[in-house]
Each structure stands twice: as C-alpha cells, then as structure tokens.
Design a protein around this motif. Structure first.
Motif: not given
Length: 129
Positions: A8-10, A15-16, A112-113, A122-123
């Motif tokens: 998940r990009c902070s 989320e990927k 995206k970012y 990493l979740i």
C-alpha cells in the motif's frame, strides 16, 4: 510454492497484490507457453530456438514486472527457454514498451505516485499454491 505480497503506497493509498513463484499447475502453464512459443506469439527468435531444440524445457514462474515508461506494475509469467543458448521472453506492456523484471532487493515503484515502495508499505505476505 509461491509468495504473495500486498503493498500500500503511503503517499497515494494505492494497494497492489503481487504474486511470485510457482504453484501446482506450473507444468500445465509451461505446456501452454511452449505452444505459444511454437506458434510465434513470443517472436521469431524464441520460436526458432525451440524449433532448433525441441527437447529444451520451457520454464515458467510468476514474477514481478514493471514498465519503466508508464509505471504499470503486475505479476506475470516469466518464460525462459532452456536451450543451448538460454532465451528469455520479453514481456510487453499495453503501452508497447518492454517491462522489466523486478528481482529481489530491487525497488518497486508506485505506478501512480512514481515513488519507490518502502519496506513499511508491505502490509501482507501470503503463501500460495
């Protein structure tokens, strides 16, 4: 056995889920990809290598690929013909550019970012077959 990673990009919250490795159906996937190579789907170089060496194994595994041009990030089958001279099959992105395989320890960039995922992004880690 394969591993799955969820990032998940902070920065943007994207989320990927990404899968790597091999599972129980690896032999079926390899047989399908062998036929794709022989049909010319992966190009003339790969086709010629397999025609010249029909005994050569076609190996597949799920791996991470990212496009340097548009940033697309996904799990795809990495296909390798293990002939006398190993032939790697390039993965093409929908934008037309070649996607690059991400090896362990290399940066994964948020599509995206455009910023590298951090270890804290990493979740989840899962095992799959």
């Amino acid at each position: 056995m394969g591993k799955g990673y969820t990032y998940r990009c902070s920065n943007c919250g994207l989320e990927k889920e990404l899968l790597t490795g091999i599972g129980f159906i690896v032999h079926q996937e390899a047989a399908v990809e062998r036929e794709s190579v022989l049909a010319g789907i992966y190009g003339p170089k790969a086709q010629a290598a397999l025609v010249a060496h029909p005994e050569a194994p076609v190996e597949v595994e799920h791996a991470l690929f990212q496009c340097g041009a548009c940033g697309k990030l996904e799990s795809r089958l990495a296909v390798t013909i293990k002939a006398a001279v190993r032939v790697r099959i390039h993965q093409r992105c929908e934008c037309g550019k070649i996607m690059h395989r991400i090896r362990a320890g290399k940066d994964i960039v948020c599509p995206k970012y455009k910023h590298p995922f951090e270890a804290t992004d990493l979740i989840a880690v899962t095992m799959w077959d």
